[in-house]
Scaffold this motif. Structure first.
Motif, PDB file in Angstrom:
ATOM      1  N   ALA A 122     -20.891  31.576  42.320  1.00  0.00           N
ATOM      2  CA  ALA A 122     -20.413  30.252  41.944  1.00  0.00           C
ATOM      3  C   ALA A 122     -21.338  29.616  40.916  1.00  0.00           C
ATOM      4  O   ALA A 122     -22.541  29.903  40.874  1.00  0.00           O
ATOM      5  N   ILE A 123     -20.744  28.743  40.097  1.00  0.00           N
ATOM      6  CA  ILE A 123     -21.499  27.859  39.216  1.00  0.00           C
ATOM      7  C   ILE A 123     -21.543  26.491  39.877  1.00  0.00           C
ATOM      8  O   ILE A 123     -20.500  25.940  40.247  1.00  0.00           O
ATOM      9  N   LEU A 124     -22.727  25.940  40.059  1.00  0.00           N
ATOM     10  CA  LEU A 124     -22.899  24.585  40.573  1.00  0.00           C
ATOM     11  C   LEU A 124     -23.122  23.691  39.368  1.00  0.00           C
ATOM     12  O   LEU A 124     -24.157  23.771  38.703  1.00  0.00           O
ATOM     13  N   TYR A 125     -22.122  22.825  39.056  1.00  0.00           N
ATOM     14  CA  TYR A 125     -22.142  22.093  37.786  1.00  0.00           C
ATOM     15  C   TYR A 125     -22.350  20.587  37.983  1.00  0.00           C
ATOM     16  O   TYR A 125     -21.734  19.960  38.846  1.00  0.00           O
ATOM     17  N   PHE A 126     -23.203  20.012  37.082  1.00  0.00           N
ATOM     18  CA  PHE A 126     -23.489  18.576  37.079  1.00  0.00           C
ATOM     19  C   PHE A 126     -23.146  18.013  35.696  1.00  0.00           C
ATOM     20  O   PHE A 126     -23.719  18.420  34.687  1.00  0.00           O
ATOM     21  N   HIS A 127     -22.207  17.078  35.658  1.00  0.00           N
ATOM     22  CA  HIS A 127     -21.731  16.520  34.392  1.00  0.00           C
ATOM     23  C   HIS A 127     -22.781  15.625  33.747  1.00  0.00           C
ATOM     24  O   HIS A 127     -23.699  15.127  34.386  1.00  0.00           O
ATOM     25  N   GLY A 128     -22.584  15.378  32.450  1.00  0.00           N
ATOM     26  CA  GLY A 128     -23.452  14.466  31.718  1.00  0.00           C
ATOM     27  C   GLY A 128     -22.922  13.045  31.743  1.00  0.00           C
ATOM     28  O   GLY A 128     -21.958  12.730  32.442  1.00  0.00           O
ATOM     29  N   GLY A 129     -23.565  12.177  30.943  1.00  0.00           N
ATOM     30  CA  GLY A 129     -23.127  10.790  30.871  1.00  0.00           C
ATOM     31  C   GLY A 129     -24.229   9.776  31.052  1.00  0.00           C
ATOM     32  O   GLY A 129     -23.952   8.613  31.351  1.00  0.00           O
ATOM     33  N   ALA A 130     -25.499  10.198  30.897  1.00  0.00           N
ATOM     34  CA  ALA A 130     -26.645   9.280  30.946  1.00  0.00           C
ATOM     35  C   ALA A 130     -26.765   8.551  32.276  1.00  0.00           C
ATOM     36  O   ALA A 130     -27.334   7.461  32.352  1.00  0.00           O
ATOM     37  N   PHE A 131     -26.218   9.110  33.336  1.00  0.00           N
ATOM     38  CA  PHE A 131     -26.226   8.517  34.674  1.00  0.00           C
ATOM     39  C   PHE A 131     -25.404   7.232  34.748  1.00  0.00           C
ATOM     40  O   PHE A 131     -25.522   6.474  35.710  1.00  0.00           O
ATOM     41  N   ILE A 132     -24.542   7.004  33.733  1.00  0.00           N
ATOM     42  CA  ILE A 132     -23.678   5.819  33.767  1.00  0.00           C
ATOM     43  C   ILE A 132     -22.230   6.174  33.421  1.00  0.00           C
ATOM     44  O   ILE A 132     -21.368   5.286  33.387  1.00  0.00           O
ATOM     45  N   ALA A 133     -21.939   7.424  33.142  1.00  0.00           N
ATOM     46  CA  ALA A 133     -20.582   7.812  32.737  1.00  0.00           C
ATOM     47  C   ALA A 133     -20.331   9.259  33.137  1.00  0.00           C
ATOM     48  O   ALA A 133     -21.220   9.952  33.614  1.00  0.00           O
ATOM     49  N   ILE A 182     -25.708  32.201  42.746  1.00  0.00           N
ATOM     50  CA  ILE A 182     -25.388  30.844  42.309  1.00  0.00           C
ATOM     51  C   ILE A 182     -26.137  30.555  41.013  1.00  0.00           C
ATOM     52  O   ILE A 182     -27.305  30.912  40.863  1.00  0.00           O
ATOM     53  N   VAL A 183     -25.452  29.896  40.074  1.00  0.00           N
ATOM     54  CA  VAL A 183     -26.070  29.442  38.836  1.00  0.00           C
ATOM     55  C   VAL A 183     -26.007  27.923  38.790  1.00  0.00           C
ATOM     56  O   VAL A 183     -24.936  27.343  38.993  1.00  0.00           O
ATOM     57  N   PHE A 184     -27.137  27.264  38.548  1.00  0.00           N
ATOM     58  CA  PHE A 184     -27.159  25.822  38.322  1.00  0.00           C
ATOM     59  C   PHE A 184     -26.799  25.583  36.861  1.00  0.00           C
ATOM     60  O   PHE A 184     -27.326  26.248  35.962  1.00  0.00           O
ATOM     61  N   SER A 185     -25.916  24.606  36.609  1.00  0.00           N
ATOM     62  CA  SER A 185     -25.513  24.326  35.236  1.00  0.00           C
ATOM     63  C   SER A 185     -25.235  22.836  35.070  1.00  0.00           C
ATOM     64  O   SER A 185     -24.968  22.122  36.039  1.00  0.00           O
ATOM     65  N   GLY A 186     -25.297  22.371  33.817  1.00  0.00           N
ATOM     66  CA  GLY A 186     -25.022  20.970  33.537  1.00  0.00           C
ATOM     67  C   GLY A 186     -25.326  20.647  32.094  1.00  0.00           C
ATOM     68  O   GLY A 186     -25.885  21.463  31.352  1.00  0.00           O
ATOM     69  N   ASP A 187     -24.959  19.440  31.671  1.00  0.00           N
ATOM     70  CA  ASP A 187     -25.228  19.019  30.302  1.00  0.00           C
ATOM     71  C   ASP A 187     -25.812  17.618  30.295  1.00  0.00           C
ATOM     72  O   ASP A 187     -25.521  16.797  31.167  1.00  0.00           O
ATOM     73  N   SER A 188     -26.664  17.355  29.316  1.00  0.00           N
ATOM     74  CA  SER A 188     -27.272  16.050  29.108  1.00  0.00           C
ATOM     75  C   SER A 188     -27.972  15.572  30.393  1.00  0.00           C
ATOM     76  O   SER A 188     -28.851  16.259  30.899  1.00  0.00           O
ATOM     77  N   ALA A 189     -27.550  14.426  30.951  1.00  0.00           N
ATOM     78  CA  ALA A 189     -28.165  13.967  32.202  1.00  0.00           C
ATOM     79  C   ALA A 189     -27.967  14.991  33.310  1.00  0.00           C
ATOM     80  O   ALA A 189     -28.866  15.225  34.129  1.00  0.00           O
ATOM     81  N   GLY A 190     -26.794  15.630  33.332  1.00  0.00           N
ATOM     82  CA  GLY A 190     -26.531  16.659  34.335  1.00  0.00           C
ATOM     83  C   GLY A 190     -27.382  17.897  34.131  1.00  0.00           C
ATOM     84  O   GLY A 190     -27.726  18.588  35.096  1.00  0.00           O
ATOM     85  N   GLY A 191     -27.729  18.206  32.875  1.00  0.00           N
ATOM     86  CA  GLY A 191     -28.622  19.320  32.612  1.00  0.00           C
ATOM     87  C   GLY A 191     -30.019  19.044  33.128  1.00  0.00           C
ATOM     88  O   GLY A 191     -30.663  19.911  33.742  1.00  0.00           O
ATOM     89  N   GLY A 192     -30.500  17.816  32.901  1.00  0.00           N
ATOM     90  CA  GLY A 192     -31.791  17.438  33.457  1.00  0.00           C
ATOM     91  C   GLY A 192     -31.764  17.437  34.967  1.00  0.00           C
ATOM     92  O   GLY A 192     -32.738  17.842  35.619  1.00  0.00           O
ATOM     93  N   THR A 237     -27.077  22.491  28.842  1.00  0.00           N
ATOM     94  CA  THR A 237     -26.796  22.098  27.466  1.00  0.00           C
ATOM     95  C   THR A 237     -27.430  20.742  27.194  1.00  0.00           C
ATOM     96  O   THR A 237     -27.192  19.792  27.945  1.00  0.00           O
ATOM     97  N   SER A 238     -28.248  20.666  26.158  1.00  0.00           N
ATOM     98  CA  SER A 238     -28.857  19.400  25.732  1.00  0.00           C
ATOM     99  C   SER A 238     -29.416  18.616  26.912  1.00  0.00           C
ATOM    100  O   SER A 238     -29.033  17.464  27.142  1.00  0.00           O
ATOM    101  N   PRO A 239     -30.318  19.206  27.711  1.00  0.00           N
ATOM    102  CA  PRO A 239     -30.780  18.524  28.917  1.00  0.00           C
ATOM    103  C   PRO A 239     -31.610  17.272  28.619  1.00  0.00           C
ATOM    104  O   PRO A 239     -32.483  17.290  27.745  1.00  0.00           O
ATOM    105  N   TRP A 240     -31.307  16.196  29.327  1.00  0.00           N
ATOM    106  CA  TRP A 240     -32.144  14.994  29.284  1.00  0.00           C
ATOM    107  C   TRP A 240     -33.262  15.235  30.294  1.00  0.00           C
ATOM    108  O   TRP A 240     -33.114  14.988  31.475  1.00  0.00           O
ATOM    109  N   ALA A 241     -34.375  15.734  29.799  1.00  0.00           N
ATOM    110  CA  ALA A 241     -35.432  16.235  30.666  1.00  0.00           C
ATOM    111  C   ALA A 241     -36.660  15.343  30.702  1.00  0.00           C
ATOM    112  O   ALA A 241     -37.586  15.601  31.481  1.00  0.00           O
ATOM    113  N   ASP A 242     -36.691  14.311  29.856  1.00  0.00           N
ATOM    114  CA  ASP A 242     -37.859  13.423  29.793  1.00  0.00           C
ATOM    115  C   ASP A 242     -37.363  11.992  29.712  1.00  0.00           C
ATOM    116  O   ASP A 242     -36.747  11.585  28.724  1.00  0.00           O
ATOM    117  N   PHE A 243     -37.632  11.213  30.748  1.00  0.00           N
ATOM    118  CA  PHE A 243     -37.216   9.807  30.744  1.00  0.00           C
ATOM    119  C   PHE A 243     -38.119   8.938  29.881  1.00  0.00           C
ATOM    120  O   PHE A 243     -37.770   7.811  29.548  1.00  0.00           O
TER     121      PHE A 243
END
Length: 343
Positions: free
Chosen positions: A106-117, A175-185, A208-214
């Motif tokens: 399975a892919i465990l996916y976390f969407h992006g959106g800057a934690f507001i979208a 299992i693969v962890f996956s996500g983009d932007s905020a979800g990537g971080g 993809t494009s992980p937000w990794a540094d606040f």
């Protein structure tokens, strides 16, 4: 992807793509004069104070509702899963077996959106496409967001979702962890948390494009702060100051780039060459290099933020990026199968 100038730095392989295709080149100025201006205005209003910030965060969250009309792509099966604090859903299509029965990979996916979208509806076509290309079911998580929940609580939801997969018979090495932007971080932070708590790690991480540094210092100093086609320079920093920092204090431990990556599984990081978050991706690469974590870093020419994958339905460069991610997923899981057979 056909790398133009690949080179190895310890355990890190960097691939710089060739010239962007015409669709990507057109998307860049279009997004810069439309979407970015809208986001810039929202960031300006939110920065007027706590009240306006709360309002903008809530209005942004409402943007998920109209996405309900999108539905799932033809041939994709969907099954919702409800937790106490958040929702998730399974997505799969032929020839993938029903993950409620097969319980294999399975892919465990976390969407992006800057934690507001972002959410299950707006990301359903993307996650379904990624799953179909990877020939894997996707468990997509609609974690709690600002202003109702701090990213620390988003992390709690991510951990609960992973534990759910383990409790239902999915082997961690499948299992693969996956996500983009905020979800990537968030995917990266989940991996660090899993490691620190002594839980079994996944087979790999694909972001993809992980937000990794606040902390916005390095990002604002990078030339891409003025080149990004989607994110306004002050956008992520506003979210941090008005939503993530507590009483004006930002805990460095919340940023994944401030951690030692020792022991983490192989990673794929994809990012655009003109994105603000290229700065974050390069810091992730440094942490992988220091910890000898295998990393394939793809820097795609002029790819706008998140459209590296989300634009796969329209942009040829996006389709290439999605295909590369799918290849990474299959390769990582095949290696896990080989390892289990040998053991």
């Amino acid at each position: 992807m056909s790398p133009q100038s690949p080179h190895s730095v310890s355990s890190v392989i960097v691939e710089q793509s060739g010239s962007a295709r015409i669709g990507t080149r057109i998307a860049h100025p279009v997004l810069r004069t439309t979407l970015q201006q809208f986001l810039r205005a929202g960031a300006w209003v939110a920065d007027r104070g706590p009240g306006p910030a709360d309002l903008i965060f809530r209005v942004t969250r409402l943007s998920e509702a109209p996405a309900r009309v999108l539905g799932a792509p033809r041939g994709v099966r969907r099954h919702p899963v409800f937790f106490d604090s958040f929702d998730a859903e399974w997505l799969w299509s032929e020839p993938v077996s029903d993950p409620r029965i097969a319980r294999d990979s399975a892919i465990l996916y976390f969407h992006g959106g800057a934690f507001i979208a972002g959410g299950l509806h707006s990301y359903r076509r993307h996650t379904a496409r990624l799953g179909a290309l990877s020939e894997l079911p996707v468990f997509s998580v609609d974690y709690r967001q600002l202003p109702d929940a701090h990213p620390n609580e988003s992390l709690d939801d991510a951990l609960e979702a992973y534990q759910y997969l383990l409790d239902h018979g999915f082997a961690p090495e499948k299992i693969v962890f996956s996500g983009d932007s905020a979800g990537g971080g968030l995917a990266l932070r989940l991996a660090l948390t899993v490691r620190d708590r002594g839980l079994p790690l996944p087979a790999g991480i694909s972001v993809t494009s992980p937000w990794a540094d606040f902390d916005s210092t390095a990002r604002m100093a990078h030339p891409n702060a003025k080149l990004d086609a989607v994110l306004p320079a002050a956008g992520p920093d506003m979210v941090v100051r008005r939503g993530i920092a507590i009483d004006g204090v930002l805990d460095p431990s919340w940023s994944v780039v401030n951690h030692n990556f020792t022991g983490l599984p192989p990673m794929l990081v994809q990012v655009g060459s003109r994105e603000m978050l290229l700065s974050d991706a390069l810091e992730v690469a440094k942490r992988c290099d220091e910890a000898q974590v295998p990393l394939r870093l793809q820097i795609r020419e002029s790819a706008p933020h998140t459209l590296i994958h989300l634009g796969a339905g329209l942009l040829a460069d996006g389709r290439d990026a999605a295909a590369d991610a799918a290849e990474f997923h299959r390769t990582i899981l095949a290696a896990a199968d080989t390892g289990r057979t040998a053991a």
